[in-house]
Design a protein around this motif. Structure first.
Motif, PDB file in Angstrom:
ATOM      1  N   ILE A1125       0.841  -1.211   0.000  1.00 33.84           N
ATOM      2  CA  ILE A1125       0.000   0.000   0.000  1.00 33.84           C
ATOM      3  C   ILE A1125       0.869   1.251   0.000  1.00 33.84           C
ATOM      4  O   ILE A1125       0.564   2.258  -0.670  1.00 33.84           O
ATOM      5  N   ARG A1126       2.001   1.199   0.740  1.00 26.30           N
ATOM      6  CA  ARG A1126       2.915   2.339   0.779  1.00 26.30           C
ATOM      7  C   ARG A1126       3.501   2.582  -0.611  1.00 26.30           C
ATOM      8  O   ARG A1126       3.635   3.738  -1.050  1.00 26.30           O
ATOM      9  N   ASP A1127       3.849   1.481  -1.302  1.00 30.70           N
ATOM     10  CA  ASP A1127       4.366   1.648  -2.664  1.00 30.70           C
ATOM     11  C   ASP A1127       3.309   2.242  -3.585  1.00 30.70           C
ATOM     12  O   ASP A1127       3.597   3.146  -4.398  1.00 30.70           O
ATOM     13  N   HIS A1128       2.075   1.746  -3.474  1.00 30.76           N
ATOM     14  CA  HIS A1128       0.995   2.298  -4.304  1.00 30.76           C
ATOM     15  C   HIS A1128       0.744   3.764  -3.972  1.00 30.76           C
ATOM     16  O   HIS A1128       0.456   4.576  -4.860  1.00 30.76           O
ATOM     17  N   ASP A1129       0.869   4.095  -2.684  1.00 29.77           N
ATOM     18  CA  ASP A1129       0.655   5.484  -2.284  1.00 29.77           C
ATOM     19  C   ASP A1129       1.725   6.399  -2.893  1.00 29.77           C
ATOM     20  O   ASP A1129       1.413   7.507  -3.358  1.00 29.77           O
ATOM     21  N   GLN A1130       2.955   5.919  -2.910  1.00 31.65           N
ATOM     22  CA  GLN A1130       4.012   6.716  -3.536  1.00 31.65           C
ATOM     23  C   GLN A1130       3.761   6.894  -5.027  1.00 31.65           C
ATOM     24  O   GLN A1130       3.963   7.990  -5.579  1.00 31.65           O
ATOM     25  N   ARG A1131       3.322   5.816  -5.669  1.00 30.89           N
ATOM     26  CA  ARG A1131       3.016   5.921  -7.100  1.00 30.89           C
ATOM     27  C   ARG A1131       1.866   6.901  -7.347  1.00 30.89           C
ATOM     28  O   ARG A1131       1.892   7.695  -8.303  1.00 30.89           O
ATOM     29  N   LEU A1132       0.856   6.845  -6.493  1.00 33.17           N
ATOM     30  CA  LEU A1132      -0.275   7.765  -6.655  1.00 33.17           C
ATOM     31  C   LEU A1132       0.150   9.203  -6.446  1.00 33.17           C
ATOM     32  O   LEU A1132      -0.332  10.115  -7.128  1.00 33.17           O
ATOM     33  N   ARG A1133       1.063   9.397  -5.494  1.00 29.97           N
ATOM     34  CA  ARG A1133       1.546  10.761  -5.284  1.00 29.97           C
ATOM     35  C   ARG A1133       2.311  11.265  -6.502  1.00 29.97           C
ATOM     36  O   ARG A1133       2.198  12.443  -6.897  1.00 29.97           O
ATOM     37  N   LEU A1134       3.132  10.369  -7.091  1.00 29.11           N
ATOM     38  CA  LEU A1134       3.839  10.768  -8.315  1.00 29.11           C
ATOM     39  C   LEU A1134       2.856  11.089  -9.437  1.00 29.11           C
ATOM     40  O   LEU A1134       3.013  12.088 -10.172  1.00 29.11           O
ATOM     41  N   LEU A1135       1.847  10.239  -9.585  1.00 25.64           N
ATOM     42  CA  LEU A1135       0.829  10.511 -10.604  1.00 25.64           C
ATOM     43  C   LEU A1135       0.086  11.810 -10.312  1.00 25.64           C
ATOM     44  O   LEU A1135      -0.255  12.581 -11.224  1.00 25.64           O
ATOM     45  N   GLU A1136      -0.167  12.044  -9.037  1.00 24.62           N
ATOM     46  CA  GLU A1136      -0.848  13.283  -8.656  1.00 24.62           C
ATOM     47  C   GLU A1136      -0.020  14.504  -9.040  1.00 24.62           C
ATOM     48  O   GLU A1136      -0.532  15.506  -9.568  1.00 24.62           O
ATOM     49  N   GLU A1138       2.355  14.645 -11.334  1.00 25.49           N
ATOM     50  CA  GLU A1138       2.385  14.782 -12.793  1.00 25.49           C
ATOM     51  C   GLU A1138       1.060  15.331 -13.315  1.00 25.49           C
ATOM     52  O   GLU A1138       1.032  16.171 -14.238  1.00 25.49           O
ATOM     53  N   LEU A1139      -0.051  14.835 -12.762  1.00 25.58           N
ATOM     54  CA  LEU A1139      -1.360  15.324 -13.199  1.00 25.58           C
ATOM     55  C   LEU A1139      -1.537  16.803 -12.878  1.00 25.58           C
ATOM     56  O   LEU A1139      -2.086  17.582 -13.688  1.00 25.58           O
ATOM     57  N   GLU A1140      -1.052  17.198 -11.696  1.00 28.07           N
ATOM     58  CA  GLU A1140      -1.148  18.617 -11.334  1.00 28.07           C
ATOM     59  C   GLU A1140      -0.313  19.479 -12.283  1.00 28.07           C
ATOM     60  O   GLU A1140      -0.720  20.579 -12.694  1.00 28.07           O
ATOM     61  N   PHE A1141       0.866  18.923 -12.627  1.00 27.73           N
ATOM     62  CA  PHE A1141       1.703  19.660 -13.579  1.00 27.73           C
ATOM     63  C   PHE A1141       1.001  19.790 -14.937  1.00 27.73           C
ATOM     64  O   PHE A1141       1.007  20.869 -15.560  1.00 27.73           O
ATOM     65  N   SER A1145      -0.197  23.201 -16.689  1.00 28.28           N
ATOM     66  CA  SER A1145       0.266  23.545 -18.046  1.00 28.28           C
ATOM     67  C   SER A1145      -0.903  23.824 -18.970  1.00 28.28           C
ATOM     68  O   SER A1145      -0.890  24.804 -19.750  1.00 28.28           O
ATOM     69  N   LEU A1146      -1.913  22.982 -18.922  1.00 27.71           N
ATOM     70  CA  LEU A1146      -3.095  23.197 -19.764  1.00 27.71           C
ATOM     71  C   LEU A1146      -3.808  24.489 -19.399  1.00 27.71           C
ATOM     72  O   LEU A1146      -4.317  25.219 -20.271  1.00 27.71           O
ATOM     73  N   SER A1147      -3.852  24.769 -18.111  1.00 27.35           N
ATOM     74  CA  SER A1147      -4.507  26.022 -17.680  1.00 27.35           C
ATOM     75  C   SER A1147      -3.739  27.238 -18.178  1.00 27.35           C
ATOM     76  O   SER A1147      -4.313  28.230 -18.629  1.00 27.35           O
ATOM     77  N   TRP A1148      -2.416  27.119 -18.092  1.00 26.80           N
ATOM     78  CA  TRP A1148      -1.588  28.237 -18.596  1.00 26.80           C
ATOM     79  C   TRP A1148      -1.767  28.415 -20.095  1.00 26.80           C
ATOM     80  O   TRP A1148      -1.866  29.540 -20.599  1.00 26.80           O
ATOM     81  N   MET A1149      -1.841  27.305 -20.811  1.00 33.71           N
ATOM     82  CA  MET A1149      -2.041  27.388 -22.260  1.00 33.71           C
ATOM     83  C   MET A1149      -3.403  27.982 -22.570  1.00 33.71           C
ATOM     84  O   MET A1149      -3.564  28.784 -23.500  1.00 33.71           O
ATOM     85  N   ALA A1150      -4.392  27.571 -21.801  1.00 32.73           N
ATOM     86  CA  ALA A1150      -5.739  28.111 -22.057  1.00 32.73           C
ATOM     87  C   ALA A1150      -5.795  29.608 -21.791  1.00 32.73           C
ATOM     88  O   ALA A1150      -6.400  30.381 -22.548  1.00 32.73           O
ATOM     89  N   ASP A1151      -5.156  30.043 -20.696  1.00 32.95           N
ATOM     90  CA  ASP A1151      -5.151  31.477 -20.406  1.00 32.95           C
ATOM     91  C   ASP A1151      -4.401  32.256 -21.486  1.00 32.95           C
ATOM     92  O   ASP A1151      -4.807  33.358 -21.887  1.00 32.95           O
ATOM     93  N   ALA A1152      -3.306  31.645 -21.940  1.00 31.40           N
ATOM     94  CA  ALA A1152      -2.525  32.331 -22.970  1.00 31.40           C
ATOM     95  C   ALA A1152      -3.309  32.457 -24.271  1.00 31.40           C
ATOM     96  O   ALA A1152      -3.274  33.505 -24.949  1.00 31.40           O
ATOM     97  N   LEU A1153      -4.001  31.424 -24.627  1.00 30.51           N
ATOM     98  CA  LEU A1153      -4.797  31.464 -25.847  1.00 30.51           C
ATOM     99  C   LEU A1153      -5.962  32.445 -25.724  1.00 30.51           C
ATOM    100  O   LEU A1153      -6.360  33.099 -26.701  1.00 30.51           O
TER     101      LEU A1153
END
Length: 1177
Positions: A1125-1136, A1138-1141, A1145-1153
């Motif tokens: 579970i600890r390993d899965h939690d670390q993976r989820l945090r990494l995915l989180e 990356e998803l936040e990034f 990025s998409l929000s910045w692109m949308a604002d720029a457009l």
């Protein structure tokens, strides 16, 4: 060896083979139009072979190790030649397993847990299986760790096991440091090799290897030159047979760390179906293989098709190839050869089931042998599901005692095991004390009836350890009898010595001997038989479980013996037999730990006999009685009661069922509730027996028992035949008590129903053991009264004045006692005189009779009359003390008699210490008080007698002060006058007396009281058990005695003499039932035993220890799950993250457009849920 033929170098100084230009000859350095067009050096094309110039024995200077063997060979040398050289000429033992430790560059850093796995896992596994460990052979990296582990093992292991760990070093010749020290065209025997920088990694040879194979491919200073030859050697050994010649030698490769070139090595080996063990976390390539295993399982491929030819890349999806490419790029630094590495990884992925991953940082080194065995088993099952292909893996499981792996991998139903496949492993499990494997084999196809022949039984006895007690006892009998080692006759003799005369000799049937044959004739027959073909050895053992049970008991193997007891029949008798043998063996054992273990195991078997009989008694009372008095053909026609008394099984005798049977025998046909006063009155007034003062069983009930039991008793021996199926278990149990009563009472007086009532009632009263006991007690009191009267009142002078008529009557009375002792000796004759002499009260009887004969002879003469009278007085004391045995039947007095007997033993220890102080004080006191006294009898009295009286307060103060009448004249003293005391050291005499009285009256007397208190408390705690045990001997004695008491017993003796020797009617011992109905009775007993074992298993499962074990297993499982579970939690945090990034990025692109004029949106941009509310507010 190889020599470079073509110098290829870009800078002109160094060839691609690794050697400088000066090391090449003129032909190699000349340009003959070939080197100009070649860009890549190849060993096969650019080198030539020549005879080796380095071989022989290797001595490491300053190491102190024994010599190692070495050989410089070509990379394409046939492996069969090298293997023959190693086994035949170098003397290395053929391996049962080969573990090839493969690693990458020797300069990588080894993690601590990897070293621990190599030290505690790999080397231990190699030692237990007789394996070869193939290493790099150099003092660097993994090879150095393996060598140090082998060195530490050899230092700690006994000498007998050092040869089992064989480390073989395979190193490239061009990489070995100081290799020129090994060069000698004539061979080096030995070659001295100097090792430098021993504390650091280097390319020197490792002195911990037993053999070195230095592979020369023509290169210098380059790694990997031995890879091709190593792979071919592994493949060749994997097709060889082990020492038994029945199965192939298993080969396992172990991967630690590794570089990118290791993928090609791994792929090539897997194509040949060689199993691999990968240490996860040890390096990048190992981690890559673990990642490949975590991918979804590949399509099933045949191990013989497709794998050897490579991977069909067209059938591999692009998604899978991209996934594997990403994993290769992550763990292995790649250049232009990325696609080649991906191809190797795909090929490895297709045969991933041949790879076993070991997580050393999680599982620990203790589980390494388990993983190693699982890897071999999985590979063998992938190759074939035939049992013959997995025999070696089964032997490995037996050697490591891992029955859990055997159950999970080998006996899970996938493999059909046959008897021939399990035979050798069964023998190995028996010899090496693996009871769980013995149980597993017997449950999965091994028939014990076919397995155990007398020849195999002899081989099992031949395998006894030299340090075991059974081996020394058998060897002693072999020396005495000059028989063959391990044969059945010395085993039979050993069992005869341990079990005594309680049963007939074992294994006399297959030897063609009569149990009643004399020892001398038996030895002659045995010696003659052993010199012939010994045809008995091919016969099956008639009672295999009992024979194996005895074999295990003799070696004090508790778990093995208990399992064989569970499988054998006659559970109660077998447990008591094991108890008897163990208690006899403990008397010969000198080691305290082994002796305590034997006594504990003996008590365990007594408890098992008690529990099984308790279950039988609770189920059916009458049938449980039959178990106690039934003769067993397996145990030499002995009964459970006889074996229990021989084994001193007091706990067993204390059971209510045993006591109920003894009480039933003791009272005969009378009710057990009859008062003693009624017996006494009836004894003195015999006509009262025909009244209702004593209650007997009704005549109608007795006639019914006789009528119903007679046909069952006649057909008792036929119950084993086919008609036994007509009886149900309920009918058998219902009739068992009737059969028992028939043999006890109806059989002994079968004609009572034909006799008149007066005769029948008379016999039923006087033939009961309790009546015989009561008559003997009363008549013995009359005998003592007559003895006292003669000794005190009517002891006449020698003839012709005497003896008086009362004394003649006393002589006749003693004569009848002598006749009874002779009858008892005749009863014990078949069991040897030793059993009669061992009884304490028989010794007392013989002493009393011998003293009476001496007194009788002496009183007939005037010169010895007084001496005869004195001996007669002492003899009266001995006869009176004989009363103690009579009162042993009393419930309260019986334990007290035992306490008195044990206290007498304590007194002897007290007297030993007292005698030392008596002599010390007496001699010193005599020397200080009397300067001269030559009278020996007075010296003896003053040295021993007076100090003894001092203990009780008789201190002659006047004599110590010198106030008595005495003289100093030596002439008068020699004539017998009393010498005067010396008053010079009176003060010292007083001090010595005070010290003496202080020690004796306070220390020694209190020590004696403490010993008595300990003895009393110990016996009193188990007084009921002691009384019930000794009650049996008394009941047996009076059950076998004639009903008349001395002196009227002479009538019974005359009757017996006429019956035995005139009418030739054999005697019958009523405590025995004939052999018959064994199958049905044993089945019923086995059912009760299973109930007892089930109850014990249930209690064990519900015990606190078992609950803690189950809880510990659950906690370990939870911990592993938490780790996941600890390993899965670390993976989820990494995915989180990356998803936040991505979202940012998409929000910045949308604002720029939105802010730019490039795109004009017809509608506003979408908002997150809740964002519109926030904007509005």
């Amino acid at each position: 060896t190889h020599m470079c033929l073509c110098f290829l170098g870009s800078n002109g100084a160094l060839c691609q083979c690794g050697s400088v230009r000066d090391k090449h000859d003129s032909v190699a350095t000349g340009d003959f139009f070939g080197a100009a067009i070649m860009t890549q050096w190849n060993s096969q094309q650019h080198s030539s072979e020549c005879p080796t110039d380095a071989y022989g024995e290797l001595h490491f200077a300053g190491s102190g190790h024994r010599h190692s063997h070495f050989l410089r060979l070509s990379c394409d040398t046939p492996p069969e030649l090298v293997y023959t050289l190693m086994t035949s000429h170098w003397g290395l033992p053929s391996p049962n397993l080969v573990v090839s430790v493969v690693a990458g560059d020797g300069h990588e850093k080894i993690k601590p847990w990897v070293k621990d796995v190599l030290r505690n896992g790999l080397v231990r596994a190699a030692q237990s299986t007789g394996a070869w460990i193939l290493t790099g052979g150099l003092r660097e990296g993994i090879a150095r760790c393996v060598g140090e582990a082998v060195r530490d093992h050899n230092a700690a292991a006994p000498a007998s096991s050092q040869k089992k760990v064989i480390a073989v070093g395979l190193a490239p010749w061009g990489l070995v440091h100081n290799r020129q020290q090994l060069v000698n065209p004539q061979g080096s025997f030995p070659a001295r090799y100097y090792v430098q920088n021993t504390t650091r990694d280097s390319c020197c040879l490792d002195n911990n290897c037993q053999a070195f194979l230095l592979v020369d491919d023509g290169t210098v200073g380059r790694r990997g030159g031995e890879t091709t030859f190593r792979a071919s050697l592994e493949d060749y050994i994997s097709h060889l047979r082990t020492g038994s010649g029945s199965i192939e030698i298993p080969v396992l490769c172990m991967l630690t760390s590794g570089d990118c070139s290791m993928l090609e090595r791994l792929d090539a080996s897997l194509r040949k179906a060689t199993p691999w063990l990968v240490l996860a976390g040890s390096g990048p390539v190992a981690d890559l293989v673990c990642e490949l295993q975590n991918i979804l399982p590949p399509a099933t491929l045949s191990p013989t098709s497709g794998v050897e030819e490579g991977v069909d890349h067209g059938s591999v999806s692009a998604e899978l190839r991209d996934l594997i490419r990403d994993k290769v790029r992550r763990y292995v630094p790649t250049g232009t050869e990325l696609e080649k590495l991906v191809d190797h990884a795909l090929s490895i992925y297709q045969t991933i089931d041949l790879i076993t991953v070991f997580h050393g940082n999680q599982e620990g080194s203790d589980d390494f042998d388990t993983v190693l065995l699982k890897a071999l088993v999985s590979a063998s099952k992938r190759i074939s599901s035939e049992a013959s292909e997995c025999t070696e893996e089964l032997k490995l499981a037996v050697a490591w005692n891992r029955v859990d792996i055997a159950k999970a991998e080998l006996f899970n139903g996938d493999i059909q095991w046959k008897y021939n496949d399990l035979e050798d492993s069964m023998t190995d499990a028996l010899i090496n004390d693996k009871p769980q494997f013995v149980r597993l084999f017997c449950e999965n196809g091994l028939n014990i009836l076919d397995y155990l022949t007398y020849q195999r039984l002899e081989s099992l006895y031949c395998s006894l350890s030299d340090t075991s007690l059974a081996y020394s006892l058998l060897h002693k009998r072999l020396t005495e009898r000059q028989l063959l080692a391990g044969s059945v006759p010395p085993v039979s003799r050993l069992l005869w010595d341990l079990l005594g005369d309680v049963c007939q000799p074992f294994y006399y049937g297959p030897l063609g001997l009569d149990p009643f044959t004399s020892t001398r004739k038996s030895l002659k027959h045995i010696n003659k038989l052993l010199k012939s073909e010994c045809s008995y050895r091919s016969q099956r053992c008639l009672s295999p479980w009992a024979a194996l049970f005895i074999w295990a008991v003799l070696q004090n193997r508790s778990e093995m013996a208990i399992y064989f007891w569970e499988m054998t029949g006659e559970s109660v008798l077998s447990a008591l037999g094991g108890c008897k043998m163990l208690r006899e063996l403990s008397k010969f054992e000198s080691e305290t730990e082994s002796k305590v273990a034997m006594k504990e195991l003996a008590q365990t078997f007594e408890n098992l006999a008690h529990d099984v009989f308790a279950e039988c008694y609770q189920n059916t009372e009458g049938r449980s009685f039959t178990l106690l008095i039934k003769k067993s053909p397996v145990w030499g026609n002995v009964t459970a009661l006889q074996m229990a008394i021989a084994a001193d099984a007091r706990l067993f005798f204390s059971h209510d069922g045993v006591q109920a049977l003894l009480s039933q025998i003791w009272w005969g046909d009378m009710e057990r509730s009859t008062e003693v006063w009624k017996l006494i009155v009836t004894f003195f007034l015999p006509p009262l027996v025909f009244t209702d003062i004593i209650t007997f069983r009704s005549v109608e009930q007795e006639e019914e028992v006789k009528a119903e039991t007679a046909p069952h008793a006649k057909d008792y021996d036929s119950m084993d035949r086919n008609d036994a199926t007509a009886y149900s278990l309920a009918n058998i149990i219902q009739n068992s008590c009737r059969i028992l009563l028939y043999f006890f009472f109806a059989g002994s007086s079968s004609n009572d129903s034909k006799r008149p009532f007066l005769v029948s009632r008379w016999r039923r009263f006087w033939f009961a053991p309790v009546t015989s006991f009561l008559g003997n007690v009363l008549m013995y009191f009359l005998f003592l009264l007559l003895f006292a009267y003669v000794l005190l009142v009517d002891f006449k002078p020698p003839p012709p004045q005497g003896p008086a008529p009362s004394e003649i009557a006393l002589y006749f009375w003693v004569f009848t006692l002598v006749c009874e002792e002779i009858r008892q000796v005749g009863y014990y004759h078949t069991k040897r005189m030793k059993n009669y002499i061992q009884d304490v009260w028989n010794k007392c009887d013989l002493t009393a009779i011998l003293l009476f004969i001496i007194a009788l002879c002496c009183r007939m003469f005037h010169w010895s009359y007084d001496f005869g009278r004195s001996v007669m007085a002492i003899d009266f004391m001995v006869f009176t003390l004989r009363l103690i045995h009579i009162f042993a039947v009393h419930r309260q007095l019986g334990p007290k008699i035992i306490i008195v007997g044990k206290m007498v033993k304590d007194v002897f220890f007290f007297l030993f210490f007292l005698a030392i102080w008596l002599m010390a004080h007496g001699v010193a006191n005599q020397a200080l008080l009397y300067s001269y006294d030559p009278r020996p009898h007075w010296i003896f009295r003053r040295v021993f007698y007076r100090p003894y009286l001092h203990i009780f307060g008789q201190i002659p103060i006047d004599e110590m002060d010198g106030k008595s009448k005495c003289t100093h004249n030596m002439t008068l003293i020699d004539a017998g006058a009393e010498p005067c005391l010396s008053t010079y050291a009176n003060w010292l005499v007083v001090i010595l007396l005070v010290v003496y009285l202080l020690f004796t009256n306070i220390v020694l007397v209190n020590l004696l009281i403490a010993m008595f208190s300990h003895t009393f408390s110990k016996v009193q705690e188990h007084s009921d058990t002691y009384w019930k045990f000794q009650r049996y001997n008394l009941i047996v004695e009076y059950h076998s005695r004639p009903c008349l008491a001395p002196p009227f017993i002479i009538i019974s003796h005359i009757h017996l003499f006429l019956k035995r020797y005139i009418r030739q009617i054999p005697s019958a011992y009523d405590f025995l039932l004939p052999i018959g109905g064994q199958s049905i009775l044993n089945t019923w007993e086995a059912i009760q035993k299973e109930n007892v074992l089930s109850a014990q298993n249930k209690r064990q499962r519900e015990s606190d220890t078992a609950r803690l074990q189950r809880t510990a297993i659950k906690v370990e499982s939870v911990i592993k799950q938490l780790g996941e579970i600890r390993d899965h939690d670390q993976r989820l945090r990494l995915l989180e993250a990356e998803l936040e990034f991505c979202c940012n990025s998409l929000s910045w692109m949308a604002d720029a457009l939105c802010q730019s004029d490039l795109i004009k949106a017809e509608s506003p941009r979408p908002l997150l849920k809740g964002e519109d509310t926030l904007i509005s507010t």
